[in-house]
Design an enzyme around this catalytic site. Structure first.
Site, PDB file in Angstrom:
ATOM      1  N   GLY A 180      -7.671   1.883   0.697  1.00  0.00           N
ATOM      2  CA  GLY A 180      -8.026   2.839  -0.345  1.00  0.00           C
ATOM      3  C   GLY A 180      -6.928   3.771  -0.808  1.00  0.00           C
ATOM      4  O   GLY A 180      -6.935   4.218  -1.948  1.00  0.00           O
ATOM      5  N   GLU A 184      -4.678   9.669   2.983  1.00  0.00           N
ATOM      6  CA  GLU A 184      -5.998   9.021   2.906  1.00  0.00           C
ATOM      7  C   GLU A 184      -6.554   9.147   1.477  1.00  0.00           C
ATOM      8  O   GLU A 184      -6.165  10.038   0.729  1.00  0.00           O
ATOM      9  CB  GLU A 184      -6.895   9.711   3.956  1.00  0.00           C
ATOM     10  CG  GLU A 184      -8.270   9.205   4.180  1.00  0.00           C
ATOM     11  CD  GLU A 184      -8.450   7.722   4.438  1.00  0.00           C
ATOM     12  OE1 GLU A 184      -8.086   6.933   3.549  1.00  0.00           O
ATOM     13  OE2 GLU A 184      -9.023   7.349   5.474  1.00  0.00           O
ATOM     14  N   ASP A 185      -7.446   8.232   1.114  1.00  0.00           N
ATOM     15  CA  ASP A 185      -8.055   8.283  -0.222  1.00  0.00           C
ATOM     16  C   ASP A 185      -9.088   9.400  -0.326  1.00  0.00           C
ATOM     17  O   ASP A 185      -9.071  10.214  -1.237  1.00  0.00           O
ATOM     18  CB  ASP A 185      -8.682   6.928  -0.600  1.00  0.00           C
ATOM     19  CG  ASP A 185      -9.628   6.370   0.474  1.00  0.00           C
ATOM     20  OD1 ASP A 185      -9.853   7.027   1.513  1.00  0.00           O
ATOM     21  OD2 ASP A 185     -10.149   5.254   0.271  1.00  0.00           O
ATOM     22  N   ASP A 225     -14.899  12.070   3.647  1.00  0.00           N
ATOM     23  CA  ASP A 225     -16.326  12.213   3.340  1.00  0.00           C
ATOM     24  C   ASP A 225     -16.991  12.923   4.531  1.00  0.00           C
ATOM     25  O   ASP A 225     -16.994  14.144   4.594  1.00  0.00           O
ATOM     26  CB  ASP A 225     -16.873  10.798   3.089  1.00  0.00           C
ATOM     27  CG  ASP A 225     -18.321  10.768   2.685  1.00  0.00           C
ATOM     28  OD1 ASP A 225     -18.790  11.712   2.056  1.00  0.00           O
ATOM     29  OD2 ASP A 225     -19.002   9.759   2.983  1.00  0.00           O
ATOM     30  N   LYS A 233     -14.813  15.763   0.236  1.00  0.00           N
ATOM     31  CA  LYS A 233     -16.189  16.209  -0.028  1.00  0.00           C
ATOM     32  C   LYS A 233     -16.591  17.194   1.071  1.00  0.00           C
ATOM     33  O   LYS A 233     -17.171  16.782   2.083  1.00  0.00           O
ATOM     34  CB  LYS A 233     -17.147  15.011   0.028  1.00  0.00           C
ATOM     35  CG  LYS A 233     -16.905  13.929  -1.002  1.00  0.00           C
ATOM     36  CD  LYS A 233     -17.935  12.810  -0.799  1.00  0.00           C
ATOM     37  CE  LYS A 233     -17.721  11.639  -1.703  1.00  0.00           C
ATOM     38  NZ  LYS A 233     -18.578  10.482  -1.356  1.00  0.00           N
ATOM     39  N   PHE A 235     -20.828   9.476  -5.084  1.00  0.00           N
ATOM     40  CA  PHE A 235     -20.032   8.272  -4.844  1.00  0.00           C
ATOM     41  C   PHE A 235     -19.050   8.032  -5.995  1.00  0.00           C
ATOM     42  O   PHE A 235     -19.450   7.937  -7.149  1.00  0.00           O
ATOM     43  CB  PHE A 235     -20.943   7.059  -4.661  1.00  0.00           C
ATOM     44  CG  PHE A 235     -20.187   5.835  -4.259  1.00  0.00           C
ATOM     45  CD1 PHE A 235     -19.756   5.667  -2.947  1.00  0.00           C
ATOM     46  CD2 PHE A 235     -19.868   4.858  -5.192  1.00  0.00           C
ATOM     47  CE1 PHE A 235     -19.029   4.548  -2.572  1.00  0.00           C
ATOM     48  CE2 PHE A 235     -19.138   3.732  -4.828  1.00  0.00           C
ATOM     49  CZ  PHE A 235     -18.723   3.580  -3.516  1.00  0.00           C
ATOM     50  N   VAL A 236     -17.795   7.926  -5.651  1.00  0.00           N
ATOM     51  CA  VAL A 236     -16.764   7.739  -6.679  1.00  0.00           C
ATOM     52  C   VAL A 236     -15.985   6.434  -6.472  1.00  0.00           C
ATOM     53  O   VAL A 236     -15.908   5.916  -5.356  1.00  0.00           O
ATOM     54  CB  VAL A 236     -15.772   8.933  -6.688  1.00  0.00           C
ATOM     55  CG1 VAL A 236     -16.434  10.183  -7.227  1.00  0.00           C
ATOM     56  CG2 VAL A 236     -15.184   9.199  -5.312  1.00  0.00           C
ATOM     57  N   ASP A 290     -12.976   1.753  -3.868  1.00  0.00           N
ATOM     58  CA  ASP A 290     -13.727   0.587  -4.347  1.00  0.00           C
ATOM     59  C   ASP A 290     -15.232   0.790  -4.270  1.00  0.00           C
ATOM     60  O   ASP A 290     -15.727   1.631  -3.516  1.00  0.00           O
ATOM     61  CB  ASP A 290     -13.383  -0.634  -3.509  1.00  0.00           C
ATOM     62  CG  ASP A 290     -13.983  -0.555  -2.103  1.00  0.00           C
ATOM     63  OD1 ASP A 290     -13.797   0.475  -1.435  1.00  0.00           O
ATOM     64  OD2 ASP A 290     -14.662  -1.510  -1.682  1.00  0.00           O
ATOM     65  N   ARG A 343     -10.839  -0.767  -7.526  1.00  0.00           N
ATOM     66  CA  ARG A 343      -9.657  -0.103  -6.955  1.00  0.00           C
ATOM     67  C   ARG A 343      -8.541   0.066  -7.989  1.00  0.00           C
ATOM     68  O   ARG A 343      -7.703   0.947  -7.875  1.00  0.00           O
ATOM     69  CB  ARG A 343      -9.084  -0.916  -5.786  1.00  0.00           C
ATOM     70  CG  ARG A 343      -9.968  -0.966  -4.564  1.00  0.00           C
ATOM     71  CD  ARG A 343      -9.176  -1.547  -3.386  1.00  0.00           C
ATOM     72  NE  ARG A 343     -10.021  -1.976  -2.285  1.00  0.00           N
ATOM     73  CZ  ARG A 343     -10.514  -1.173  -1.341  1.00  0.00           C
ATOM     74  NH1 ARG A 343     -10.246   0.108  -1.368  1.00  0.00           N
ATOM     75  NH2 ARG A 343     -11.252  -1.664  -0.371  1.00  0.00           N
TER      76      ARG A 343
HETATM   77  P1  5GP Z   1     -15.725   9.255   6.385  1.00  0.00           P
HETATM   78  O1  5GP Z   1     -15.461   8.726   7.754  1.00  0.00           O
HETATM   79  O2  5GP Z   1     -14.942  10.490   6.036  1.00  0.00           O
HETATM   80  O3  5GP Z   1     -17.206   9.446   6.164  1.00  0.00           O
HETATM   81  O4  5GP Z   1     -15.414   8.103   5.381  1.00  0.00           O
HETATM   82  C1  5GP Z   1     -14.178   7.807   4.941  1.00  0.00           C
HETATM   83  C2  5GP Z   1     -14.175   6.480   4.212  1.00  0.00           C
HETATM   84  O5  5GP Z   1     -15.443   6.188   3.556  1.00  0.00           O
HETATM   85  C3  5GP Z   1     -13.158   6.559   3.098  1.00  0.00           C
HETATM   86  O6  5GP Z   1     -11.888   6.217   3.556  1.00  0.00           O
HETATM   87  C4  5GP Z   1     -13.737   5.586   2.085  1.00  0.00           C
HETATM   88  O7  5GP Z   1     -13.317   4.284   2.386  1.00  0.00           O
HETATM   89  C5  5GP Z   1     -15.247   5.671   2.268  1.00  0.00           C
HETATM   90  N1  5GP Z   1     -15.860   6.569   1.272  1.00  0.00           N
HETATM   91  C6  5GP Z   1     -16.412   7.787   1.488  1.00  0.00           C
HETATM   92  N2  5GP Z   1     -16.860   8.332   0.350  1.00  0.00           N
HETATM   93  C7  5GP Z   1     -16.594   7.436  -0.636  1.00  0.00           C
HETATM   94  C8  5GP Z   1     -16.818   7.430  -2.059  1.00  0.00           C
HETATM   95  O8  5GP Z   1     -17.356   8.350  -2.686  1.00  0.00           O
HETATM   96  N3  5GP Z   1     -16.389   6.316  -2.725  1.00  0.00           N
HETATM   97  C9  5GP Z   1     -15.785   5.278  -2.097  1.00  0.00           C
HETATM   98  N4  5GP Z   1     -15.405   4.254  -2.860  1.00  0.00           N
HETATM   99  N5  5GP Z   1     -15.559   5.250  -0.764  1.00  0.00           N
HETATM  100  C10 5GP Z   1     -15.951   6.327  -0.038  1.00  0.00           C
END
Ligand code: 5GP
Length: 176
Positions: free
Chosen positions: A46, A100-101, A104, A132, A153-154, A160, A166
């Site tokens: 990502g 990191e992208d 969340d 977020k 969700f983006v 992706d 992507r």
């Molecule tokens: P976390 O462990 O912080 O919950 O999740 C991180 C990963 O979840 C990110 O690296 C990404 O791959 C995915 N993710 C979380 N939120 C989004 C979102 O809004 N859109 C997309 N495409 N992926 C997300």
């Protein structure tokens, strides 16, 4: 309006605003890490587009490497463990910046920070394109952030939806 697979998305952060902000983050890092020879650890897939834009604006000596994070369960009782794949460089005594992208829940980043800190880097910080804060489930310090966004969700700019989207050059959000 944009369709990615079976879902509709609308514009959320336009390319110009996104890239201006990423450039600012790049300049900030360049000032704060002058003479520190940082090692950027880019989390695939990502973060590839964010990392490319960010690194064009980092004007100090540095190294860049790429990792993947895989989740697996060793036993049912241990829950999900995270393995960092592809890190060949030693990060011992290095100033590390994880790229990191999106953060969340923060669980992925938390585990990644834990894994990398076992190698005793000199310092370790997070640079994420999107964050977020209201979705965070674990305390996490995010030093560099492009944009704080609401819990929606983006896609785009590396992010992706089921493998697609992507390549979109701006950020889109799922239409309500
Ligand atoms: P976390 O462990 O912080 O919950 O999740 C991180 C990963 O979840 C990110 O690296 C990404 O791959 C995915 N993710 C979380 N939120 C989004 C979102 O809004 N859109 C997309 N495409 N992926 C997300």
């Amino acid at each position: 309006m944009l369709t990615v697979k079976d879902k509709k998305f609308v514009t959320f952060i336009e390319k110009q605003a996104l890239e201006e902000r990423i450039a600012e983050v790049g300049r900030e890092i360049s000032e704060e890490y002058r003479d520190k020879n940082p090692l950027f650890v880019v989390v695939l897939n990502g973060a590839f587009m964010f990392a490319a834009e960010l690194m064009k604006n980092v004007t100090i000596g540095c190294e860049i490497t790429f990792v993947r994070v895989s989740s697996y369960s060793k036993t049912e009782s241990t829950g999900q463990l995270t393995e960092v794949l592809g890190l060949k460089e030693s990060i011992h005594n290095r100033h590390v910046i994880i790229v990191e992208d999106i953060v969340d829940t923060g669980l992925t980043m938390n585990k990644l920070l834990f894994q990398l800190s076992t190698q005793r880097p000199e310092s370790i910080q997070v640079a994420t394109m999107l964050f977020k804060p209201s979705a965070l489930k674990t305390p996490l310090s995010v030093k560099y952030c492009g944009f704080e966004i609401e819990n929606r969700f983006v896609v785009g700019y590396g992010l992706d939806y089921d493998g697609y989207g992507r390549n979109i050059d701006s950020i889109y959000v799922l239409a309500e």
